[in-house]
Scaffold this motif. Structure first.
Motif, PDB file in Angstrom:
ATOM      1  N   VAL A   2      19.790  25.052  16.356  1.00  0.00           N
ATOM      2  CA  VAL A   2      21.028  24.991  15.578  1.00  0.00           C
ATOM      3  C   VAL A   2      21.972  23.947  16.183  1.00  0.00           C
ATOM      4  O   VAL A   2      22.593  23.167  15.458  1.00  0.00           O
ATOM      5  CB  VAL A   2      21.702  26.378  15.517  1.00  0.00           C
ATOM      6  N   GLY A   3      22.033  23.913  17.499  1.00  0.00           N
ATOM      7  CA  GLY A   3      22.891  22.938  18.166  1.00  0.00           C
ATOM      8  C   GLY A   3      22.459  21.514  17.897  1.00  0.00           C
ATOM      9  O   GLY A   3      23.296  20.629  17.664  1.00  0.00           O
ATOM     10  N   ILE A   4      21.149  21.276  17.897  1.00  0.00           N
ATOM     11  CA  ILE A   4      20.642  19.932  17.611  1.00  0.00           C
ATOM     12  C   ILE A   4      20.964  19.545  16.174  1.00  0.00           C
ATOM     13  O   ILE A   4      21.341  18.403  15.894  1.00  0.00           O
ATOM     14  CB  ILE A   4      19.128  19.871  17.886  1.00  0.00           C
ATOM     15  N   SER A   5      20.853  20.489  15.263  1.00  0.00           N
ATOM     16  CA  SER A   5      21.174  20.215  13.862  1.00  0.00           C
ATOM     17  C   SER A   5      22.653  19.871  13.690  1.00  0.00           C
ATOM     18  O   SER A   5      23.003  18.953  12.945  1.00  0.00           O
ATOM     19  CB  SER A   5      20.828  21.415  12.996  1.00  0.00           C
ATOM     20  N   THR A   8      23.269  16.367  15.168  1.00  0.00           N
ATOM     21  CA  THR A   8      22.715  15.327  14.306  1.00  0.00           C
ATOM     22  C   THR A   8      23.558  15.140  13.047  1.00  0.00           C
ATOM     23  O   THR A   8      23.830  14.006  12.633  1.00  0.00           O
ATOM     24  CB  THR A   8      21.265  15.680  13.913  1.00  0.00           C
ATOM     25  N   THR A   9      23.982  16.242  12.451  1.00  0.00           N
ATOM     26  CA  THR A   9      24.820  16.160  11.260  1.00  0.00           C
ATOM     27  C   THR A   9      26.155  15.508  11.580  1.00  0.00           C
ATOM     28  O   THR A   9      26.627  14.641  10.826  1.00  0.00           O
ATOM     29  CB  THR A   9      25.051  17.560  10.669  1.00  0.00           C
ATOM     30  N   ARG A  13      27.613  12.005   9.939  1.00  0.00           N
ATOM     31  CA  ARG A  13      28.891  11.994   9.217  1.00  0.00           C
ATOM     32  C   ARG A  13      29.923  11.106   9.891  1.00  0.00           C
ATOM     33  O   ARG A  13      30.648  10.364   9.232  1.00  0.00           O
ATOM     34  CB  ARG A  13      29.427  13.412   9.079  1.00  0.00           C
ATOM     35  N   ARG A  14      30.007  11.180  11.212  1.00  0.00           N
ATOM     36  CA  ARG A  14      30.983  10.337  11.927  1.00  0.00           C
ATOM     37  C   ARG A  14      30.606   8.863  11.842  1.00  0.00           C
ATOM     38  O   ARG A  14      31.476   8.002  11.759  1.00  0.00           O
ATOM     39  CB  ARG A  14      31.109  10.780  13.376  1.00  0.00           C
ATOM     40  N   ALA A  15      29.310   8.555  11.831  1.00  0.00           N
ATOM     41  CA  ALA A  15      28.881   7.155  11.680  1.00  0.00           C
ATOM     42  C   ALA A  15      29.301   6.628  10.309  1.00  0.00           C
ATOM     43  O   ALA A  15      29.753   5.481  10.201  1.00  0.00           O
ATOM     44  CB  ALA A  15      27.375   7.040  11.869  1.00  0.00           C
ATOM     45  N   GLN A  16      29.183   7.455   9.269  1.00  0.00           N
ATOM     46  CA  GLN A  16      29.612   7.035   7.938  1.00  0.00           C
ATOM     47  C   GLN A  16      31.120   6.823   7.892  1.00  0.00           C
ATOM     48  O   GLN A  16      31.599   5.857   7.295  1.00  0.00           O
ATOM     49  CB  GLN A  16      29.207   8.073   6.899  1.00  0.00           C
TER      50      GLN A  16
END
Length: 106
Positions: A2-5, A8-9, A13-16
């Motif tokens: 869950v932490g990896i998900s 990654t999410t 989102r922050r890159a966008q």
């Protein structure tokens, strides 16, 4: 997992967000941008035609994506640092095991 998900999410989102922010500051009337495109076009193509200009724009896009990804990683590291700092007091709230206690081992 869950932490990896979550990480990654958040990274995506922050890159966008950073990519939108960085690209919003690119203006066709910016003389620095025009100098960069002219220099990159000259360096990437011998004829200075449309192919070299497309490569210059691709180089610019690649730079924006790399910088936005780096900013997203920085955001994630800051988020993880705050989460870890918030968990430090929990270590002091945990009960200590009894010394020499009868703890069944399975």
């Amino acid at each position: 997992s869950v932490g990896i998900s979550v990480v990654t999410t958040m990274l995506d989102r922050r890159a966008q967000v950073h990519q939108v922010y960085l690209s919003s500051h690119l203006s066709a009337s910016n003389p620095n941008l025009q100098r960069f495109l002219a220099g990159a076009s000259g360096a990437l193509g011998s004829g200075g035609g449309t192919d070299s200009m497309h490569r210059a724009y691709a180089t610019l896009q690649n730079m924006v994506v790399r910088q936005s990804t780096m900013l997203a990683y920085i955001d994630n590291f800051q988020l993880l640092a705050v989460a870890i700092l918030a968990m430090i007091p929990l270590a002091f709230l945990m009960k200590r095991p009894r010394a020499g206690g009868d703890v069944p081992v399975h």
